[in-house]
Design a protein around this motif. Sequence first.
Motif, PDB file in Angstrom:
ATOM      1  N   GLU A 183       0.841  -1.190   0.049  1.00 11.29           N
ATOM      2  CA  GLU A 183      -0.150   0.028   0.119  1.00 11.29           C
ATOM      3  C   GLU A 183       0.828   1.169   0.032  1.00 11.29           C
ATOM      4  OE1 GLU A 183      -1.279   1.314   4.418  1.00 11.29           O
ATOM      5  OE2 GLU A 183      -2.219  -0.749   3.875  1.00 11.29           O
ATOM      6  N   ASP A 234      -3.678   3.697  -2.838  1.00  7.45           N
ATOM      7  CA  ASP A 234      -3.887   2.354  -3.439  1.00  7.45           C
ATOM      8  C   ASP A 234      -3.259   1.505  -2.790  1.00  7.45           C
ATOM      9  OD1 ASP A 234      -4.471   3.849  -5.868  1.00  7.45           O
ATOM     10  OD2 ASP A 234      -2.487   3.769  -6.594  1.00  7.45           O
ATOM     11  N   TYR A 279      -2.599  -3.211  -2.895  1.00  6.40           N
ATOM     12  CA  TYR A 279      -2.680  -4.158  -3.715  1.00  6.40           C
ATOM     13  C   TYR A 279      -1.929  -5.444  -3.329  1.00  6.40           C
ATOM     14  CZ  TYR A 279       1.360  -1.759  -5.372  1.00  6.40           C
ATOM     15  OH  TYR A 279       2.438  -1.126  -5.696  1.00  6.40           O
ATOM     16  N   PHE A 307      -6.364  -5.105  -6.769  1.00  2.71           N
ATOM     17  CA  PHE A 307      -6.124  -3.727  -6.741  1.00  2.71           C
ATOM     18  C   PHE A 307      -7.263  -3.087  -5.910  1.00  2.71           C
ATOM     19  CE2 PHE A 307      -5.195   0.489  -7.964  1.00  2.71           C
ATOM     20  CZ  PHE A 307      -3.723   0.626  -8.048  1.00  2.71           C
ATOM     21  N   GLY A 363      -8.622   0.737  -3.788  1.00  2.00           N
ATOM     22  CA  GLY A 363      -8.455   2.235  -3.432  1.00  2.00           C
ATOM     23  C   GLY A 363      -9.786   2.889  -3.356  1.00  2.00           C
ATOM     24  N   LEU A 423     -10.709   2.589 -10.379  1.00  8.31           N
ATOM     25  CA  LEU A 423      -9.388   2.204 -10.017  1.00  8.31           C
ATOM     26  C   LEU A 423      -8.369   1.805 -11.239  1.00  8.31           C
ATOM     27  CD1 LEU A 423     -10.656  -0.692  -7.368  1.00  8.31           C
ATOM     28  CD2 LEU A 423      -9.778   1.761  -7.080  1.00  8.31           C
ATOM     29  N   ASN A 441      -5.304   4.153 -11.782  1.00  8.96           N
ATOM     30  CA  ASN A 441      -4.164   3.986 -10.799  1.00  8.96           C
ATOM     31  C   ASN A 441      -3.534   2.621 -11.040  1.00  8.96           C
ATOM     32  OD1 ASN A 441      -5.240   6.525 -10.042  1.00  8.96           O
ATOM     33  ND2 ASN A 441      -5.517   5.925  -7.874  1.00  8.96           N
ATOM     34  N   MET A 442      -4.143   1.603 -11.162  1.00  7.79           N
ATOM     35  CA  MET A 442      -3.610   0.353 -11.438  1.00  7.79           C
ATOM     36  C   MET A 442      -2.673   0.370 -12.717  1.00  7.79           C
ATOM     37  SD  MET A 442      -4.923  -3.588 -11.778  1.00  7.79           S
ATOM     38  CE  MET A 442      -5.496  -3.591 -13.661  1.00  7.79           C
TER      39      MET A 442
END
Length: 436
Positions: free
Chosen positions: A289, A296, A298, A308, A310, A326, A329-330
């Motif tokens: 994290e 985020d 994961y 994943f 957040g 999400l 961001n991933m």
Amino acid sequence: MSRHSHPYAGDGSHTTSYYAASANPAPERPALQGDQEIDICIVGAGYSGLSTGLHLAEKGYKVAIIEGARVGWGASGRNGGQIVNGLNASLQTIKRRYGQDTATFVAGLVQEGGEIIRERVRTYDIKCDLKEKNIFTGLTTAHMRELEDRMKLWESYGIKNQEMLDKGQLRAHVNSDLYEGGLIDHSGGHMHPLNLALGEAAAFEKNGGTIYEVSPVIDVDHSATRPVVRTKNGSMTCKTLVLCGNAYLGHVVPELAPRVMPVSTQVMATEPLGEDLAQELLPTDACVEDIRYILDYYRLSGDKRMLFGGGTVYGGADPRDIEAKLRRNMDKVFPKLKDVKIDYAWSGNFALSFSRVPQMGRIGDNTYFAHGYSGHGVTGSHTFGRILSEAIDGDLTRFDVFANVPWYPFPGGRMLRVPYSVIGSWWYGLRDRLGV
């Protein structure tokens, strides 16, 4: 006495999460019917209720848990599955607000929840893909200073299983260009959260406990000498009542509702990545994290999916499109996942306290409660369950410390707590982006 609608309805089925789709077999327990009596009644079959109940059942108490949906239906079966030591509020914050003695006390138990989880998994042979280590990542030099300060602070309390990682060292754990470095906690870890809850429920029943499912509580009388819990089709009278509904207790107990605010967070699961890609992205299979205000988090599942998570929605509403929320961001963290299919996406609520410190206490003479883990409930709930069991068994030493910690209402009350929190998140998010 109070009578209010419950925050969920229906048949109690689990959300459409990866965890529900990959859950271990579990029985469907009956609903509470008729007027029953028990020594100890617990409301909520999440980690807090299961931890409290299992500790008490092991001591020989007669315990029943009443669950509005199914075991692990709420946050305990939907969370990121990360065993992260500590509370949301830092030890430094706790020292500043409540004094050195309280900070020293909290430092002595921040690793206890993870130890309880490992003991439960070992003792009861719970199959939940338990793995070791968690990593905090920093995106800026300010984040790295914060992580270094954290490590030094924890070391000052005798906690010495954390290690700083520079950009190159972090690469051995997290193969991403996004970060400046990180901090690894060798006593952290991760697991399949719903299977942990189901395993703890089975252990509780093995020790003589009883669980009633699909029994939303509509009325609680905690003013009586023997508290009474009522559902649509039954009631439970007990000597001792424990309220562990957390973000899903709703307004059934008006005294507790203003103390916390439901906040939703989101998780998605990719299709299985295969051994090679999974190993390339997270070589040591630790969970991760970052330390931004809206973070985020994961990790890899047992079958090598990227899980994943957040996002934050104050008030507990579900976003319209979780994957869209999400995915960007991933892809920033792992560009190689840009075209990977998302198989599952879900949302769930946790209970946020204004101080970010979980709360434990009593209302009336024989009713206990614990809630407000503020996003750190996996470990905190297991610790609080043990402390609640100690108090009910006659040892109030640790319970009294938390019960005496002041709690603060959200500014503006229920009407303004959401906009207030949104404004705060904008401010802290701006600080993260500016690196200050």
